[in-house]
Design a protein around this motif. Structure first.
Motif, short mmCIF file in Angstrom:
data_model
loop_
_atom_site.label_atom_id
_atom_site.label_comp_id
_atom_site.label_asym_id
_atom_site.label_seq_id
_atom_site.Cartn_x
_atom_site.Cartn_y
_atom_site.Cartn_z
N GLN A 179 4.83 5.12 2.40
CA GLN A 179 5.10 6.53 2.72
C GLN A 179 5.25 6.73 4.21
O GLN A 179 6.17 7.42 4.67
CB GLN A 179 3.99 7.42 2.18
N SER A 180 4.39 6.11 5.00
CA SER A 180 4.47 6.23 6.45
C SER A 180 5.79 5.67 6.98
O SER A 180 6.43 6.27 7.85
CB SER A 180 3.28 5.51 7.09
N ALA A 181 6.20 4.53 6.44
CA ALA A 181 7.47 3.92 6.86
C ALA A 181 8.64 4.84 6.52
O ALA A 181 9.56 5.02 7.34
CB ALA A 181 7.64 2.56 6.21
N GLU A 226 8.54 8.10 6.17
CA GLU A 226 8.46 9.26 7.06
C GLU A 226 9.04 8.92 8.44
O GLU A 226 9.70 9.75 9.07
CB GLU A 226 7.02 9.74 7.18
N GLN A 227 8.81 7.69 8.90
CA GLN A 227 9.38 7.27 10.19
C GLN A 227 10.90 7.21 10.12
O GLN A 227 11.59 7.59 11.07
CB GLN A 227 8.80 5.92 10.60
N ASP A 232 0.86 -1.18 0.00
CA ASP A 232 0.00 0.00 0.00
C ASP A 232 0.90 1.24 0.00
O ASP A 232 1.76 1.39 0.87
CB ASP A 232 -0.88 -0.03 1.24
N LEU A 255 0.43 4.22 0.93
CA LEU A 255 0.35 4.99 2.17
C LEU A 255 1.18 4.35 3.28
O LEU A 255 1.79 5.05 4.10
CB LEU A 255 -1.10 5.15 2.62
N VAL A 256 1.24 3.02 3.29
CA VAL A 256 2.05 2.31 4.29
C VAL A 256 3.53 2.56 4.02
O VAL A 256 4.32 2.82 4.93
CB VAL A 256 1.73 0.80 4.29
#
Length: 74
Positions: free
Chosen positions: A34-36, A38-39, A29, A31-32
């Motif tokens: 991208q979130s990773a 960003e972390q 995904d 979004l997943v």
């Protein structure tokens, strides 16, 4: 056929740095991912000679490579 996930970031100097992951899960995904990414940026734990190595998300992509042996190992 070998598949690799490349997470591409921009450095504090405007260069590109890549984290490569062999044999990644398929159909991640966005979004997943991208979130990773960003972390990873938020952890602020990669620095070389005072320059941050991961400051901005550039992109993420699957890279597929086909290898065809001409001469195989004996």
């Amino acid at each position: 056929m070998a598949k690799r996930l490349e997470l591409r970031f921009e450095t504090g100097e405007g260069k590109t740095k890549v984290i490569g992951i062999d044999q990644p899960l398929e159909n991640l995904d966005p979004l997943v991912v991208q979130s990773a990414m960003e972390q990873i940026i938020g952890q602020d734990m990669f620095e070389v000679e005072g320059i941050k190595q991961f400051t901005k998300i550039k992109d993420a992509r699957y890279v597929t490579r086909t290898v065809e042996d001409i001469i195989e190992e004996a």
